[in-house]
Design an enzyme around this catalytic site. Structure first.
Site, PDB file in Angstrom:
ATOM      1  N   ASP A 192      -6.697  -2.712  -7.270  1.00  0.00           N
ATOM      2  CA  ASP A 192      -7.248  -3.241  -6.031  1.00  0.00           C
ATOM      3  C   ASP A 192      -7.614  -4.702  -6.246  1.00  0.00           C
ATOM      4  O   ASP A 192      -7.879  -5.112  -7.381  1.00  0.00           O
ATOM      5  CB  ASP A 192      -8.494  -2.451  -5.596  1.00  0.00           C
ATOM      6  N   ARG A 212      -6.087  12.111  -6.869  1.00  0.00           N
ATOM      7  CA  ARG A 212      -7.286  11.292  -6.695  1.00  0.00           C
ATOM      8  C   ARG A 212      -8.540  12.120  -6.362  1.00  0.00           C
ATOM      9  O   ARG A 212      -9.647  11.576  -6.399  1.00  0.00           O
ATOM     10  CB  ARG A 212      -7.048  10.286  -5.555  1.00  0.00           C
ATOM     11  N   ARG A 266       0.822  -1.216   0.000  1.00  0.00           N
ATOM     12  CA  ARG A 266       0.000   0.000   0.000  1.00  0.00           C
ATOM     13  C   ARG A 266       0.850   1.258   0.000  1.00  0.00           C
ATOM     14  O   ARG A 266       0.480   2.266   0.595  1.00  0.00           O
ATOM     15  CB  ARG A 266      -0.928   0.024   1.226  1.00  0.00           C
ATOM     16  N   ARG A 308      -3.007   7.169   0.448  1.00  0.00           N
ATOM     17  CA  ARG A 308      -3.363   8.434   1.085  1.00  0.00           C
ATOM     18  C   ARG A 308      -2.303   9.045   1.981  1.00  0.00           C
ATOM     19  O   ARG A 308      -2.433  10.200   2.385  1.00  0.00           O
ATOM     20  CB  ARG A 308      -4.676   8.263   1.863  1.00  0.00           C
ATOM     21  N   TYR A 368     -15.124 -10.806   1.351  1.00  0.00           N
ATOM     22  CA  TYR A 368     -15.884  -9.590   1.028  1.00  0.00           C
ATOM     23  C   TYR A 368     -17.189  -9.926   0.321  1.00  0.00           C
ATOM     24  O   TYR A 368     -18.237  -9.346   0.604  1.00  0.00           O
ATOM     25  CB  TYR A 368     -15.049  -8.644   0.153  1.00  0.00           C
TER      26      TYR A 368
HETATM   27  O1  CP3 Z   1       0.225   0.648  -3.174  1.00  0.00           O
HETATM   28  C1  CP3 Z   1      -0.257  -0.497  -3.289  1.00  0.00           C
HETATM   29  O2  CP3 Z   1      -0.059  -1.408  -2.469  1.00  0.00           O
HETATM   30  C2  CP3 Z   1      -1.034  -0.823  -4.552  1.00  0.00           C
HETATM   31  C3  CP3 Z   1      -2.411  -0.647  -4.487  1.00  0.00           C
HETATM   32  C4  CP3 Z   1      -3.328  -1.516  -3.650  1.00  0.00           C
HETATM   33  C5  CP3 Z   1      -4.590  -1.030  -3.242  1.00  0.00           C
HETATM   34  N1  CP3 Z   1      -5.276  -2.038  -2.663  1.00  0.00           N
HETATM   35  C6  CP3 Z   1      -5.060   0.345  -3.465  1.00  0.00           C
HETATM   36  C7  CP3 Z   1      -6.090   0.869  -2.546  1.00  0.00           C
HETATM   37  C8  CP3 Z   1      -3.242  -2.839  -3.230  1.00  0.00           C
HETATM   38  C9  CP3 Z   1      -2.091  -3.812  -3.376  1.00  0.00           C
HETATM   39  C10 CP3 Z   1      -4.486  -3.164  -2.623  1.00  0.00           C
HETATM   40  C11 CP3 Z   1      -4.810  -4.514  -2.113  1.00  0.00           C
HETATM   41  C12 CP3 Z   1      -5.971  -4.671  -1.254  1.00  0.00           C
HETATM   42  N2  CP3 Z   1      -7.223  -4.108  -1.382  1.00  0.00           N
HETATM   43  C13 CP3 Z   1      -6.027  -5.569  -0.158  1.00  0.00           C
HETATM   44  C14 CP3 Z   1      -4.895  -6.437   0.283  1.00  0.00           C
HETATM   45  C15 CP3 Z   1      -3.861  -5.616   1.005  1.00  0.00           C
HETATM   46  C16 CP3 Z   1      -4.161  -5.368   2.447  1.00  0.00           C
HETATM   47  O3  CP3 Z   1      -4.082  -4.198   2.847  1.00  0.00           O
HETATM   48  O4  CP3 Z   1      -4.420  -6.329   3.179  1.00  0.00           O
HETATM   49  C17 CP3 Z   1      -7.308  -5.490   0.404  1.00  0.00           C
HETATM   50  C18 CP3 Z   1      -7.806  -6.252   1.605  1.00  0.00           C
HETATM   51  C19 CP3 Z   1      -8.065  -4.579  -0.387  1.00  0.00           C
HETATM   52  C20 CP3 Z   1      -9.481  -4.172  -0.226  1.00  0.00           C
HETATM   53  C21 CP3 Z   1      -9.535  -2.729   0.123  1.00  0.00           C
HETATM   54  N3  CP3 Z   1      -9.454  -1.727  -0.817  1.00  0.00           N
HETATM   55  C22 CP3 Z   1      -9.561  -2.126   1.407  1.00  0.00           C
HETATM   56  C23 CP3 Z   1      -9.659  -2.859   2.716  1.00  0.00           C
HETATM   57  C24 CP3 Z   1      -9.492  -0.730   1.220  1.00  0.00           C
HETATM   58  C25 CP3 Z   1      -9.394   0.353   2.275  1.00  0.00           C
HETATM   59  C26 CP3 Z   1     -10.603   1.178   2.459  1.00  0.00           C
HETATM   60  C27 CP3 Z   1     -10.237   2.511   3.097  1.00  0.00           C
HETATM   61  O5  CP3 Z   1     -10.684   3.536   2.589  1.00  0.00           O
HETATM   62  O6  CP3 Z   1      -9.510   2.515   4.112  1.00  0.00           O
HETATM   63  C28 CP3 Z   1      -9.422  -0.520  -0.181  1.00  0.00           C
HETATM   64  C29 CP3 Z   1      -9.311   0.792  -0.860  1.00  0.00           C
HETATM   65  C30 CP3 Z   1      -7.964   1.084  -1.393  1.00  0.00           C
HETATM   66  N4  CP3 Z   1      -7.275   0.262  -2.215  1.00  0.00           N
HETATM   67  C31 CP3 Z   1      -7.241   2.270  -1.159  1.00  0.00           C
HETATM   68  C32 CP3 Z   1      -6.052   2.157  -1.907  1.00  0.00           C
HETATM   69  C33 CP3 Z   1      -4.962   3.173  -2.047  1.00  0.00           C
HETATM   70  C34 CP3 Z   1      -7.686   3.441  -0.293  1.00  0.00           C
HETATM   71  C35 CP3 Z   1      -8.836   4.157  -0.909  1.00  0.00           C
HETATM   72  C36 CP3 Z   1      -8.506   5.459  -1.531  1.00  0.00           C
HETATM   73  O7  CP3 Z   1      -7.327   5.860  -1.650  1.00  0.00           O
HETATM   74  O8  CP3 Z   1      -9.459   6.117  -1.956  1.00  0.00           O
END
Ligand code: CP3
Length: 392
Positions: A123, A87, A74, A78, A199
């Site tokens: 994602d 974004r 990640r 943010r 999910y």
């Molecule tokens: O930088 C990176 O690692 C690449 C991008 C990436 C994202 N999601 C972008 C993202 C990766 C590798 C993921 C994987 C992902 N997505 C996982 C496995 C990794 C982990 O943390 O365990 C999971 C469980 C998800 C599902 C998911 N998507 C969640 C739980 C969330 C968070 C929700 C929140 O707002 O806190 C997301 C959204 C997400 N995916 C964000 C990002 C940068 C944040 C939302 C945003 O920036 O608007």
């Protein structure tokens, strides 16, 4: 030809011309602008051999390295003001379908932190969205599913993937990125069947995964059918990224630590194995990661990993002892430690490097992802420390 160590330590040297343009705005880890570095737009073949010879891929293959490679799960997100800026106003899943935006966001942490690899901005839920499942990613909540899968009819939402028609935007973004990244590897990724299923079944994020486990134990055939479809979907997502130029992949099974080894082996491992086997012949190392997986590490290795991701609960040398010498390890700084005073962080990083030095191959990372509240400058300092303290 191998790039010189100084070149490969400077991410700007690895980036192509259009990335360099954007570089001038963001200071490098030591505060200097990185835009002045010379960087030709390396031809893909030259880039490819430099990527193969990078410390990141060498560590994944358990070969000697000039320093321990480091990236952060990640890392694009943010915590970075430049991320929040680009974004603004664009929903998460939509941003993943715009190749120019994906390229920019993927490059941001490489410029800023000087990490040894980029991770494709996407994602784990993107392939589901691409096949038409009604879902969104709600800020500060996570993935939310309109019609959770509870019975055989719900399963039909997970139709087979048509890689070209459904994921053309992924191919385009990865190709663009690989051209920009030069000698820096691009990590592709996907969600493991269990974590994605959790999910889909719960309908959103869940602490205890009650509905998921209720289906696993109460309707094992339905559960297996769902995970089998998700295995094909994630395998397709990974293949598209690899074919377009990703040089390593990570399978995220973030929530699988909720299972006992017996249940993992019986209900989940065959499906994760299917995903990892599907990309086994494609010449890219496979990283397999989950949180709270101390008891599952040997099984997660055996499922078809080359590198096993370890959270902060198990020291890396102990993790390596559990999985055996055929696997590299990745990890494992407790993300919460990033909020501690620097001397504490430094001591922990050095401990992890010492543990990692006792394993056949170590890629430094957090034990889980970057949190939005983290100070980017601290992450930059961690990258510098890892590189300096591990230089051989
Ligand atoms: O930088 C990176 O690692 C690449 C991008 C990436 C994202 N999601 C972008 C993202 C990766 C590798 C993921 C994987 C992902 N997505 C996982 C496995 C990794 C982990 O943390 O365990 C999971 C469980 C998800 C599902 C998911 N998507 C969640 C739980 C969330 C968070 C929700 C929140 O707002 O806190 C997301 C959204 C997400 N995916 C964000 C990002 C940068 C944040 C939302 C945003 O920036 O608007």
């Amino acid at each position: 030809m191998r790039e010189s160590v100084t070149e490969s330590l400077n991410p700007a040297a690895d980036l192509g011309p259009s990335a360099i343009e954007a570089l001038t705005e963001v200071p490098g880890p030591r505060g200097e602008a990185r835009g002045s570095a010379t960087a030709g737009g390396a031809a893909p073949s030259v880039g490819q051999s430099a990527v193969q010879d990078s410390d990141f891929l060498r560590a994944a293959r358990r070969e000697p390295v000039s320093h321990t490679p480091v990236w952060f799960m990640r890392q694009a997100g943010r915590a970075l003001p430049e991320y929040r800026k680009v974004r603004a106003g664009i929903p998460m899943l939509e941003s993943c379908t715009r190749p120019d935006l994906v390229t920019e966001i993927t490059l941001q942490p490489v410029r800023r932190y000087g990490v040894d690899a980029a991770v494709f901005f996407s994602d784990i839920m993107v392939p589901l969205k691409a096949i038409g499942v009604d879902l969104e990613i709600v800020p500060d909540v996570g993935p939310v599913i309109a019609n959770p899968v509870r019975d055989a009819s719900g399963l039909e939402q997970v139709r087979p993937l048509d890689p070209e028609a459904d994921l053309g935007f992924v191919t385009e973004a990865v190709r663009q990125l690989v051209g920009e990244l030069g000698a820096t590897p691009l990590i592709g990724f996907g969600g493991a069947p269990f974590t994605v299923a959790s999910y889909l079944i719960e309908g959103g994020p869940s602490k205890n995964h009650e509905k998921t486990k209720a289906m696993m134990h109460g309707a094992p055939e339905l559960f297996a059918a769902l995970l089998d479809r998700l295995a094909d979907l994630t395998a397709g997502f990974l293949k598209v990224q690899i074919e377009a130029g990703a040089s390593v992949v990570q399978l995220f099974d973030s929530w699988v630590g909720a299972l006992s080894p017996r249940d993992y082996q019986r209900y989940v491992m065959p499906h994760s194995t299917k995903v990892l086997d599907a990309v086994a012949g494609l010449g890219v190392p496979r990283i397999h990661f989950g949180v709270g997986t101390g008891e599952l590490l040997p099984l997660m290795a055996a499922a078809g990993a080359d590198v096993v991701g370890v959270d902060w609960r198990v020291p890396l040398d102990e993790a390596s002892r559990r999985i055996g010498p055929e696997f590299a390890v990745q990890g494992n700084l407790d993300p919460a430690v990033v909020f501690a005073p620097w001397p504490v962080i430094e001591a922990r990083v050095r401990e992890i490097l010492a543990d990692g030095a006792k394993t056949p191959g170590h890629i430094f990372n957090l034990g889980h992802g970057v949190l939005p509240e983290m100070d980017p400058d601290v992450l930059t300092r961690i990258v510098e420390l890892v590189h300096e303290a591990s230089a051989r």
